[in-house]
Write an enzyme that holds these catalytic residues in place. Sequence first.
Site, short mmCIF file in Angstrom:
data_model
loop_
_atom_site.label_atom_id
_atom_site.label_comp_id
_atom_site.label_asym_id
_atom_site.label_seq_id
_atom_site.Cartn_x
_atom_site.Cartn_y
_atom_site.Cartn_z
N ILE A 167 -5.27 -15.72 7.97
CA ILE A 167 -4.95 -16.00 6.56
C ILE A 167 -5.05 -17.50 6.35
CG2 ILE A 167 -3.22 -15.84 4.74
CD1 ILE A 167 -2.23 -13.29 5.96
N SER A 178 30.19 24.96 18.10
CA SER A 178 29.36 24.52 16.97
C SER A 178 28.36 23.49 17.49
CB SER A 178 30.23 23.92 15.87
OG SER A 178 29.43 23.41 14.82
N GLY A 219 1.27 -20.08 11.16
CA GLY A 219 1.18 -18.87 10.35
C GLY A 219 0.41 -17.77 11.05
N ASP A 277 -2.79 -26.83 16.19
CA ASP A 277 -3.00 -27.41 14.86
C ASP A 277 -1.81 -28.28 14.44
OD1 ASP A 277 -5.45 -26.31 14.45
OD2 ASP A 277 -4.75 -24.65 13.22
N GLU A 279 27.14 14.53 17.96
CA GLU A 279 26.22 13.39 18.01
C GLU A 279 26.09 12.82 19.42
OE1 GLU A 279 23.50 10.62 17.01
OE2 GLU A 279 24.22 12.26 15.73
N ILE A 280 27.20 12.74 20.14
CA ILE A 280 27.15 12.19 21.50
C ILE A 280 26.32 13.10 22.40
CG2 ILE A 280 28.51 11.58 23.53
CD1 ILE A 280 30.79 10.82 21.65
N LYS A 308 -5.82 -30.78 11.46
CA LYS A 308 -6.51 -31.29 10.28
C LYS A 308 -5.47 -31.53 9.20
CE LYS A 308 -10.32 -28.06 11.17
NZ LYS A 308 -9.54 -27.07 11.93
N GLY A 357 9.14 -24.40 5.27
CA GLY A 357 9.93 -23.18 5.29
C GLY A 357 10.23 -22.66 6.67
N ALA A 406 2.77 -17.77 6.34
CA ALA A 406 3.72 -18.61 5.61
C ALA A 406 4.26 -17.92 4.37
CB ALA A 406 3.06 -19.93 5.23
#
EC number: 2.1.1.107
Length: 465
Positions: free
Chosen positions: A306, A44, A302, A248, A22-23, A270, A412, A332
């Site tokens: 959407i 191997s 958010g 916002d 692996e190394i 708003k 949240g 959200a």
Amino acid sequence: MEYLPLFHNLKGRTVLIVGGGEIALRKARLLSEAGARLRVVAPSIEAQLVELVQAGAGECLDRGYARQDLQGCVLAIAATDDEPLNATVSQHANALGVPVNVVDSPQLCSVIFPAIVDRSPLVVAVSSGGDAPVLARLIRARIETWIPAAYGQLAGLAKQFRAQVKARFANVQQRRVFWEEVFQGPIAEQALAGRTAEAERLLAEKLAGVAPKALGEVYLVGAGPGDPDLLTFRALRLMQQADVVLYDRLVAPAIIDLCRRDADRIYVGKQRADHAVPQEQINQQLVTLAKQGKRVLRLKGGDPFIFGRGGEEIEELAAHGVPFQVVPGITAASGCAAYAGIPLTHRDHAQSVRFVTGHLKDGSCDLPWSELAAPAQTLVFYMGLVGLPVICQQLIAHGRSAETPAALVQQGTTSNQRVFTATLGTLAGRIAQEDVQAPTLLIVGEVVQLREKLAWFEGAQAAGR
């Protein structure tokens, strides 16, 4: 300085790797990206390593290491767990004048591998001289967040025009000033935004001595549900270079604080029945500011596409020929549900999810209630706090069980998060007894019951469970 940083051109040149595990595979991948021809020697050799070597026209020798394996090599890597063998490879390589790296044994190395930030052709290397490789990797991770991936495109643009710039400016100082203006101005912005053709055009005009026009642009950026850590790298970069910010009500103060400190800030928020600035006026303001040559950040909670009216804003920009970029944010529904421990879909409970506006108009919600009452789906209502009793009543009236689990998430992903769980039949009554603060998100469906074992983001907000 214990080691001199150098960059080695390995394209088409042979590199020896002793080891087949692996190394060795990790080193081989890096060397392959640099264009090296690999010679791997080991009794191997892992199948993935064989495949990688063969793809690069290299060779795999399924046997033990021999001194002659170093012939014709410009670099040697010892990547085995056999310490005597690694020492032998190091000794042979040094005797032949071949640079050598022995994994995890800096005392046997004549060269070491740094931690790398790859934005080719721009590459940043960080090294501790082998003394603190974990620290070097941590520093690299920080640099990864500072340098956008698109910087590679910017460096490529510079490479493309380098000869022309050198021919145009004989003086080194003049060239330096020219490139500083390019990298800190609108040409770089076009390249970083992926508008390569426009960046090339502007750079060609600058070389020709054409006076640049004031080039304004609008950045429509999703700020996510509240936690600043959920911002994208691109969002943060644009936030820190904008000249003016329109934001916002739903954008968390902690996120606004990350904007460029000397940028003008304009509140256009708003709330229910109180539009501080009408949408049409916001649209026109974006156009006006951009045409003044300003970089305008339109920051929305958010995701701007959407229930964020982002589409309306960029339609206006497109109609007036104003350049813009859109940076999506975590909506959200995704952010609040994840922080509440409520998966929106689950094989055993919900095969679909619907995002719905819960905003009341004239005291009612004009929604396809029969479709929303269907089982095996999760419903997420945005802006549903005021309309919560109506939403619950209508879902029950159209066939959704009154025992269906439901949750209201307050603010949240922030430290003020509270999650109120009940059923469709009881949630409205429970919320009426609580001091709930907007913004909120209503989640309806069997998945809500999973919160009992999946809730993880609680802390001071646990009282709202």
